[in-house]
Design a protein around this motif. Structure first.
Motif, PDB file in Angstrom:
ATOM      1  N   THR A 138      48.501  48.100 -35.507  1.00 44.96           N
ATOM      2  CA  THR A 138      48.940  46.883 -36.192  1.00 44.96           C
ATOM      3  C   THR A 138      48.461  45.640 -35.453  1.00 44.96           C
ATOM      4  OG1 THR A 138      50.900  48.040 -37.024  1.00 44.96           O
ATOM      5  CG2 THR A 138      50.949  45.634 -37.073  1.00 44.96           C
ATOM      6  N   LEU A 139      48.613  45.657 -34.123  1.00 39.77           N
ATOM      7  CA  LEU A 139      48.160  44.513 -33.340  1.00 39.77           C
ATOM      8  C   LEU A 139      46.652  44.327 -33.459  1.00 39.77           C
ATOM      9  CD1 LEU A 139      50.338  44.869 -30.113  1.00 39.77           C
ATOM     10  CD2 LEU A 139      50.596  43.181 -31.953  1.00 39.77           C
ATOM     11  N   ALA A 140      45.907  45.398 -33.443  1.00 43.74           N
ATOM     12  CA  ALA A 140      44.446  45.313 -33.575  1.00 43.74           C
ATOM     13  C   ALA A 140      44.070  44.764 -34.948  1.00 43.74           C
ATOM     14  CB  ALA A 140      43.816  46.681 -33.347  1.00 43.74           C
ATOM     15  N   TRP A 150      46.200  33.240 -32.738  1.00 38.21           N
ATOM     16  CA  TRP A 150      47.325  33.376 -33.671  1.00 38.21           C
ATOM     17  C   TRP A 150      48.222  34.537 -33.253  1.00 38.21           C
ATOM     18  CZ3 TRP A 150      49.087  37.275 -36.811  1.00 38.21           C
ATOM     19  CH2 TRP A 150      50.040  36.931 -37.780  1.00 38.21           C
ATOM     20  N   LEU A 151      47.611  35.670 -32.899  1.00 34.36           N
ATOM     21  CA  LEU A 151      48.374  36.851 -32.493  1.00 34.36           C
ATOM     22  C   LEU A 151      49.195  36.574 -31.236  1.00 34.36           C
ATOM     23  CD1 LEU A 151      49.079  39.826 -32.897  1.00 34.36           C
ATOM     24  CD2 LEU A 151      47.050  40.408 -31.549  1.00 34.36           C
ATOM     25  N   GLU A 152      48.603  35.889 -30.262  1.00 24.44           N
ATOM     26  CA  GLU A 152      49.344  35.589 -29.030  1.00 24.44           C
ATOM     27  C   GLU A 152      50.530  34.666 -29.304  1.00 24.44           C
ATOM     28  OE1 GLU A 152      46.520  34.196 -26.132  1.00 24.44           O
ATOM     29  OE2 GLU A 152      45.637  36.198 -25.897  1.00 24.44           O
ATOM     30  N   GLU A 153      50.377  33.699 -30.241  1.00 24.15           N
ATOM     31  CA  GLU A 153      51.501  32.831 -30.614  1.00 24.15           C
ATOM     32  C   GLU A 153      52.623  33.643 -31.243  1.00 24.15           C
ATOM     33  OE1 GLU A 153      50.342  29.611 -33.153  1.00 24.15           O
ATOM     34  OE2 GLU A 153      48.724  28.996 -31.792  1.00 24.15           O
ATOM     35  N   ARG A 154      52.285  34.546 -32.160  1.00 29.07           N
ATOM     36  CA  ARG A 154      53.312  35.368 -32.822  1.00 29.07           C
ATOM     37  C   ARG A 154      54.009  36.288 -31.806  1.00 29.07           C
ATOM     38  NH1 ARG A 154      51.057  32.472 -35.890  1.00 29.07           N
ATOM     39  NH2 ARG A 154      52.685  31.085 -35.246  1.00 29.07           N
ATOM     40  N   LEU A 155      53.232  36.856 -30.888  1.00 32.41           N
ATOM     41  CA  LEU A 155      53.821  37.725 -29.862  1.00 32.41           C
ATOM     42  C   LEU A 155      54.742  36.930 -28.943  1.00 32.41           C
ATOM     43  CD1 LEU A 155      50.802  40.030 -28.902  1.00 32.41           C
ATOM     44  CD2 LEU A 155      52.853  40.651 -30.196  1.00 32.41           C
ATOM     45  N   ALA A 156      54.356  35.689 -28.598  1.00 33.34           N
ATOM     46  CA  ALA A 156      55.215  34.843 -27.759  1.00 33.34           C
ATOM     47  C   ALA A 156      56.510  34.517 -28.483  1.00 33.34           C
ATOM     48  CB  ALA A 156      54.472  33.560 -27.368  1.00 33.34           C
ATOM     49  N   GLU A 157      56.443  34.219 -29.795  1.00 33.78           N
ATOM     50  CA  GLU A 157      57.645  33.953 -30.590  1.00 33.78           C
ATOM     51  C   GLU A 157      58.541  35.191 -30.626  1.00 33.78           C
ATOM     52  OE1 GLU A 157      56.257  32.796 -34.427  1.00 33.78           O
ATOM     53  OE2 GLU A 157      55.448  30.881 -33.704  1.00 33.78           O
TER      54      GLU A 157
END
Length: 195
Positions: A138-140, A150-157
């Motif tokens: 899913t992450l890939a 964008w992915l790093e922002e969502r993971l940080a949230e």
């Protein structure tokens, strides 16, 4: 009519207290296998030596009588002739009939292979591995669609939300631990009753 109910309730509470007075130590003994074995050995030795003293037998004969009587084999080569000796024999027989099977149950419970628990653990490990693979895929996929930033922002949230949830859980555990902790000197009223 109300007085009868009160009397019955009071009698039931008194009986429950008396039963609890006996049941708590027995429950503690039954659930402590090492202590249970020591108690069984203690009863056997005490009854054997008491029998030997009451019946004018030697300690070895007393121990032999204790094994034969406690195991309820009863060869008949030694037996008590006095009433006190018979009472000791009755205590030994009853206590061994009650306590030895419980001790054997503890041994068997530790030796028996629990196939159901192993099967559940195996299934849980498989589910955990599948979840890990799905998370990785899913992450890939999200990174390929939206980009790394964008992915790093969502993971940080997600991590911030998860940390907030963890903090609430930790606060609840801390409150529970504090509630059940023994009182400290600071928690007690100072002399004179003023705080």
């Amino acid at each position: 009519m109300a007085e009868q109910v009160t009397d019955v309730d009071g009698a039931e509470k008194a009986i429950a207290r008396r039963i609890g007075f006996v049941a708590r130590p027995v429950r503690g003994l039954v659930n402590a296998p090492h202590l249970l074995v020591l108690v069984v050995l203690g009863i056997w030795v005490a009854c054997s030596f008491t029998y030997a003293a009451l019946e004018d037998k030697g300690p070895v004969e007393g121990l032999w009588w204790g094994i034969v009587t406690g195991s309820t084999v009863g060869y008949g080569d030694f037996y008590p002739s006095s009433t006190a000796g018979r009472a000791v024999g009755a205590v030994l027989i009853v206590s061994m009939l009650v306590l030895v099977p419980i001790a054997i149950g503890h041994v068997i419970a530790n030796l028996v292979f629990d196939k159901e628990s192993l099967a559940v653990a195996t299934v849980l490990e498989d589910v955990h591995a599948r979840i890990d693979r799905l998370e990785h895929l899913t992450l890939a996929s999200l990174e390929a669609q939206h980009g790394r930033a964008w992915l790093e922002e969502r993971l940080a949230e997600h991590e911030a939300a998860d940390a907030a949830t963890t903090d609430v859980a930790e606060q609840m555990l801390a409150m529970f631990a504090q509630k059940n902790a023994p009182p400290t000197n600071a928690d007690q009223d100072p002399p004179g009753g003023a705080r």
